[in-house]
Write an enzyme that holds these catalytic residues in place. Structure first.
Site, short mmCIF file in Angstrom:
data_model
loop_
_atom_site.label_atom_id
_atom_site.label_comp_id
_atom_site.label_asym_id
_atom_site.label_seq_id
_atom_site.Cartn_x
_atom_site.Cartn_y
_atom_site.Cartn_z
N HIS A 72 71.07 74.48 26.93
CA HIS A 72 70.83 75.85 26.51
C HIS A 72 71.78 76.77 27.27
O HIS A 72 71.72 76.85 28.49
CB HIS A 72 69.38 76.26 26.78
CG HIS A 72 68.43 75.78 25.73
ND1 HIS A 72 67.15 76.29 25.58
CD2 HIS A 72 68.57 74.86 24.74
CE1 HIS A 72 66.55 75.69 24.56
NE2 HIS A 72 67.38 74.81 24.06
N TYR A 200 61.49 84.91 25.97
CA TYR A 200 60.55 85.54 26.90
C TYR A 200 60.22 86.91 26.31
O TYR A 200 61.11 87.74 26.16
CB TYR A 200 61.15 85.70 28.29
CG TYR A 200 61.36 84.41 29.04
CD1 TYR A 200 60.40 83.93 29.92
CD2 TYR A 200 62.52 83.65 28.88
CE1 TYR A 200 60.58 82.74 30.63
CE2 TYR A 200 62.72 82.47 29.57
CZ TYR A 200 61.75 82.02 30.44
OH TYR A 200 61.93 80.85 31.14
N PRO A 292 55.26 80.34 36.75
CA PRO A 292 56.12 79.56 35.86
C PRO A 292 57.21 80.37 35.15
O PRO A 292 58.07 79.78 34.50
CB PRO A 292 55.14 78.96 34.85
CG PRO A 292 53.96 79.88 34.88
CD PRO A 292 53.87 80.40 36.27
N LYS A 296 60.95 77.66 37.67
CA LYS A 296 61.53 77.34 38.97
C LYS A 296 60.73 76.34 39.79
O LYS A 296 61.19 75.91 40.86
CB LYS A 296 61.71 78.63 39.79
CG LYS A 296 62.73 79.59 39.20
CD LYS A 296 64.08 78.92 39.07
CE LYS A 296 65.09 79.75 38.31
NZ LYS A 296 66.27 78.97 37.93
N TYR A 384 68.91 81.98 36.93
CA TYR A 384 68.28 81.18 35.89
C TYR A 384 68.90 79.76 35.83
O TYR A 384 68.16 78.79 35.68
CB TYR A 384 68.42 81.86 34.54
CG TYR A 384 67.47 81.33 33.48
CD1 TYR A 384 66.14 81.72 33.44
CD2 TYR A 384 67.90 80.42 32.52
CE1 TYR A 384 65.27 81.22 32.50
CE2 TYR A 384 67.05 79.91 31.56
CZ TYR A 384 65.73 80.31 31.56
OH TYR A 384 64.86 79.81 30.61
#
Length: 389
Positions: A72, A200, A292, A296, A384
């Site tokens: 991704h 998100y 969550p 991580k 990220y």
């Protein structure tokens, strides 16, 4: 029994450490309080940082990950009905890989079994003895039979509720914790993903996350009350609420189906210091928990394994204790940065019960700034994909 490194915890962290050590000729024994089938039945993380993927390659267990994992290069952020994409690959030169924690664990078990490495399942009453000495040992039982392992070092990879952290005296360790006033209701469904990359979503109704495991297996979440129970939510009620929280363009194309797993996770940030006491080393959830948001948890455990593995390798190959002596300091330096990112991302995307109108305006402004500012997106993207070890 005798070994060089006794590893408490047969999840991905303990298994990865065992495999990396084995590749260097360093002996270990893994203790797991549950069965193998139970460990593999747990639904957990699915987004792997670049560092985790590199460790799997170094461990020689990345073949299936590389063949079946989904790279991704971006992530989608939405606020109410407005969605934008953060191009993490363009901003950092790296991507993340979607590959379920269950599959990681399965690959590590297979490698351990092929090599004949020892894993003890269904262990009970584990006690870490003489951790401050040069001759630590573990006592435990299986089906009522007492057993003992003598070792050089103990790696505590046994999670938040395990024995390892509790072995360190209370007057030695300092614990830091933030408990969030909500949970995540998650379902697993055999449906195609609503988007080929994660979404998100922040809305007036609360947070939602659209995640995936493969082309026909999805993991979806919504923010929920701490008083909620999974059985309070029918599948239809979940899907209706999930659609309310994601952008309309995504809701229109969402394919729903029966859930094959449903659970609620409570959110907390937690760190204990130090992560070493004598010859006992804490790794992963035994030392720290992150919410969550941003995926991580498993990835931060992997960074612990990196530091501990390299420290142990230097000790056995070169006779140097420099790496193990610096383990706690190095691991915690990265842990706190990861905690900061998870706290920031969670604060940005969720609705809090005590938020004022001013707080909501600040939240909206922060997301607007992230949408329009490349430097802000780069900072997010660097975190990220995973900070370097």
């Amino acid at each position: 029994m005798k070994t060089q490194v006794a590893i408490i915890g047969g999840g991905p962290s303990g298994l990865l450490l065992a495999r990396l050590l084995e590749r260097r000729g360093i002996q270990s024994i893994v203790l797991e309080r549950k069965t193998k089938d139970y460990v593999l039945s747990r639904v957990r993380a699915g987004v792997l940082e670049r560092g985790f993927v590199s460790l799997m390659k170094e461990a020689g267990v990345s073949e299936r990950l590389e063949a079946e994992g989904y790279p991704h290069g971006g992530v989608n952020i939405s606020f109410n009905d407005d969605m934008f994409r953060v191009d993490i690959a363009a901003l950092t030169g790296h991507s993340v890989t979607v590959y379920g924690q269950t599959e990681v664990t399965r690959d590590l078990y297979e490698a351990r079994e092929k090599s004949g490495g020892i894993i003890e399942f269904n262990v009970e009453d584990v006690v870490i003895n003489d951790a401050k000495s040069d001759t630590p040992y573990l006592t435990y039982s299986i089906a009522g039979q007492a057993r003992r392992i003598d070792c050089d070092f103990v790696a505590g990879c046994d999670g938040f509720h395990g024995v390892s952290r509790q072995t360190i005296p209370e007057d030695v360790r300092t614990e830091y914790e933030k408990v969030y006033p909500f949970g995540w209701l998650g379902i697993l469904s055999e449906t195609p993903p609503v988007n080929h990359e994660l979404i998100y979503a922040s809305s007036d109704q609360g947070f939602a996350l659209a995640s995936m495991r493969n082309e026909n297996l999805c993991r979806y979440y919504i923010q929920c009350s701490l008083d909620d129970k999974p059985e309070d939510w029918s599948d239809d009620a979940f899907w209706a609420e999930f659609k309310r929280r994601i952008p309309a363009s995504a809701a229109e194309t969402l394919i729903t189906g029966p859930s094959i797993e449903k659970s609620i996770a409570r959110l907390r940030s937690f760190v204990t210091e130090p992560m070493r006491w004598g010859n006992l080393f804490l790794c992963g959830d035994a030392a720290h928990i992150v919410p969550p948001t941003g995926a991580k948890g498993l990835n931060t455990a992997a960074s612990d394994i990196h530091y501990l593995y390299n420290g142990l390798r230097e000790y056995y190959e070169n006779g140097s204790s420099t790496g193990i002596d610096a383990y706690s300091e190095k691991a915690l330096a990265r842990v706190w940065k990861t905690e900061r990112f998870s706290w920031w991302f969670s604060s940005l995307m969720h609705r809090f019960p005590d938020q004022t109108e001013f707080d909501l305006k600040m939240q909206a402004a922060e997301i607007a700034f992230l949408k329009s500012n490349e430097s802000a997106q780069r900072a997010m993207a660097e975190n990220y994909v995973g900070l370097p070890y």
